[in-house]
Motif scaffolding. Sequence first.
Motif, PDB file in Angstrom:
ATOM      1  N   GLN A   1     -23.049   7.793 -28.009  1.00  0.00           N
ATOM      2  CA  GLN A   1     -21.881   7.270 -28.717  1.00  0.00           C
ATOM      3  C   GLN A   1     -21.082   8.402 -29.369  1.00  0.00           C
ATOM      4  OE1 GLN A   1     -21.031   3.690 -29.115  1.00  0.00           O
ATOM      5  NE2 GLN A   1     -22.252   3.808 -27.266  1.00  0.00           N
ATOM      6  N   TRP A   2     -21.812   9.388 -29.898  1.00  0.00           N
ATOM      7  CA  TRP A   2     -21.145  10.573 -30.464  1.00  0.00           C
ATOM      8  C   TRP A   2     -20.431  11.347 -29.370  1.00  0.00           C
ATOM      9  CZ3 TRP A   2     -20.426  11.711 -35.441  1.00  0.00           C
ATOM     10  CH2 TRP A   2     -21.271  11.121 -36.399  1.00  0.00           C
TER      11      TRP A   2
ATOM     12  N   GLN B   1     -23.137   9.373 -17.236  1.00  0.00           N
ATOM     13  CA  GLN B   1     -24.120   8.625 -16.450  1.00  0.00           C
ATOM     14  C   GLN B   1     -24.459   7.288 -17.120  1.00  0.00           C
ATOM     15  OE1 GLN B   1     -27.634  10.918 -15.703  1.00  0.00           O
ATOM     16  NE2 GLN B   1     -28.775   9.196 -14.908  1.00  0.00           N
ATOM     17  N   SER B   2     -24.575   7.317 -18.455  1.00  0.00           N
ATOM     18  CA  SER B   2     -25.015   6.114 -19.170  1.00  0.00           C
ATOM     19  C   SER B   2     -23.847   5.343 -19.799  1.00  0.00           C
ATOM     20  CB  SER B   2     -26.015   6.512 -20.248  1.00  0.00           C
ATOM     21  OG  SER B   2     -25.481   7.575 -21.020  1.00  0.00           O
ATOM     22  N   PHE B   3     -22.686   5.426 -19.228  1.00  0.00           N
ATOM     23  CA  PHE B   3     -21.453   4.701 -19.616  1.00  0.00           C
ATOM     24  C   PHE B   3     -20.990   5.000 -21.048  1.00  0.00           C
ATOM     25  CE2 PHE B   3     -24.277   1.266 -17.611  1.00  0.00           C
ATOM     26  CZ  PHE B   3     -24.241   1.852 -16.363  1.00  0.00           C
ATOM     27  N   ASN B   4     -21.920   4.799 -22.018  1.00  0.00           N
ATOM     28  CA  ASN B   4     -21.587   5.033 -23.425  1.00  0.00           C
ATOM     29  C   ASN B   4     -20.373   4.253 -23.917  1.00  0.00           C
ATOM     30  OD1 ASN B   4     -23.701   6.798 -23.456  1.00  0.00           O
ATOM     31  ND2 ASN B   4     -22.451   8.639 -23.300  1.00  0.00           N
ATOM     32  N   LEU B   5     -20.251   3.010 -23.458  1.00  0.00           N
ATOM     33  CA  LEU B   5     -19.207   2.160 -24.039  1.00  0.00           C
ATOM     34  C   LEU B   5     -19.613   1.824 -25.470  1.00  0.00           C
ATOM     35  CD1 LEU B   5     -18.372  -0.309 -21.132  1.00  0.00           C
ATOM     36  CD2 LEU B   5     -17.110   1.715 -21.858  1.00  0.00           C
TER      37      LEU B   5
ATOM     38  N   VAL C   1     -15.044   0.328 -16.688  1.00  0.00           N
ATOM     39  CA  VAL C   1     -14.355   0.311 -17.989  1.00  0.00           C
ATOM     40  C   VAL C   1     -14.369   1.719 -18.601  1.00  0.00           C
ATOM     41  CG1 VAL C   1     -14.409  -0.585 -20.353  1.00  0.00           C
ATOM     42  CG2 VAL C   1     -14.844  -2.122 -18.430  1.00  0.00           C
ATOM     43  N   ALA C   2     -15.519   2.399 -18.469  1.00  0.00           N
ATOM     44  CA  ALA C   2     -15.613   3.757 -19.026  1.00  0.00           C
ATOM     45  C   ALA C   2     -14.596   4.684 -18.358  1.00  0.00           C
ATOM     46  CB  ALA C   2     -17.031   4.304 -18.851  1.00  0.00           C
ATOM     47  N   ILE C   3     -14.373   4.489 -17.067  1.00  0.00           N
ATOM     48  CA  ILE C   3     -13.367   5.297 -16.367  1.00  0.00           C
ATOM     49  C   ILE C   3     -11.972   4.972 -16.918  1.00  0.00           C
ATOM     50  CG2 ILE C   3     -12.263   5.717 -14.128  1.00  0.00           C
ATOM     51  CD1 ILE C   3     -15.036   5.203 -12.831  1.00  0.00           C
TER      52      ILE C   3
END
Lengths: 218, 242
Positions: free
Chosen positions: A116-117, B86-90, B147-149
């Motif tokens: 998230q950071w 890799q892990s989207f991080n939305l 969505v991340a893109i």
Amino acid sequence: MIEFTLWDIVRNLLLAARWTIVLSLIAFVGGASLGLLFTVLRLSGNRLLKVMIGVYVDVFQGTPLLMQLFLAYFGAAALGFNVSAWAAASVALTLFTSAFLCDIWRGCLEAVPRGQWHASRVLGMDYLQTMRHVILPQALRLSVPPTVGFSVQVVKGTALASVIGFVELTKAGTMLNNATFAPFTIFALVALIYFALCYPLSRYSRYLERRLYDAGMR
Amino acid sequence: MTLVCVKDLHKSFGDLEVLKGVDLDVAPGEVVAIIGRSGSGKSTLLRCLNQLEQHDGGNIEIAGQRLDAEAMAPSELSRNVGMVFQSFNLFPHKTVGENVMLAPVVVRGVNKQEASRVAREVLDKVGMLEKFDAYPAQLSGGQQQRVAIARALAMKPKVLLCDEVTSALDPELVGEVLLVLEALAEEGMTLILVTHEMKFAHDVADRVVFMHHGRIHEQGDPKTLFNHPRTPELRQFISAVR
């Protein structure tokens, strides 16, 4: 000798339970405010503050609450301050609560994934923007169940205030027992009242945790 | 003309030297796929390009902006470089629309209407417009990555870095994400991708870069590189992943 009916006992215990509730509220509200202040200071980036708060948390987590109460009450007296049992219990429980909440909240902030950071950083957000819009809202949600859960510990912790002469539920039970010699009845009633105070909090905490789980936060 | 210019890049983690002098030039509109074993330094290279890691030696210049040892303000860097993980991080506490709108509003000071317009535009591009009000937890992995893109595109970067963006996806969801990237490539977006999708690298990339032990070991256009690898290391790598 005065005769105590069961109703007399229950009535006196319930009256004393008020002070258990009041002391719990003082400890929780005071402890939460102080804990929040410490959490913010810990995040401020000042190394000295961080170390000092770390030591504070370790000391209060690593010593019995009973000793903390003794120190607040007898220690203050030894130093020449004449503190009431009220004040000593409030101060000791507030400090105790603040140390635990500060640590619980630190854990919640750290529980927000590093990704998230990174994502925020790559989108151009600085530290404060990331904190405000991304990290804090998530940490806040994570913190509610353990915070409510810890409030149960605070309620039970107030029982120790009885040893410095503060008349709350436990102390009232001891005094009634001295007068009636019916320990089983009295302490069963005392335990029941504690349970009635704590159980709803535990249930609420579990409910919040489940809601968090359903929201996909974990 | 080059958009990204990397010269003699060095990066160590403690005693471990991960990048041992990497040179890489990327032209505007070029699609570069970086392949190699895990631990070859390809992700570290990508993370140096947007200062998630600070390089120890050498130069990086992106669109004329030099990334020095001193970290650039994130808002400055985000004008040029976007990244997909890799892990989207939305952001799980925000809707799809809010995920995309957050950075333009907070970082660029764009007003809400304009941000919403841009968000709809980029979400439409990745085929996720109808999920505008959904939360990330309600989406599949492939949808989250799309969505991340879109979120990265909303900042209008000049180059988009993609770090193994399909590696966390179920096999049947990989295709939809690769299609989005392919469309971006056709539109002329500059892409630097670390990828394990050899077919994608072969079909879409303009150039494939093979990294080995912290250096660029071999590079070239995909057809030549995959069909006639010159070095034994690349030959071995290609036969291992096929």
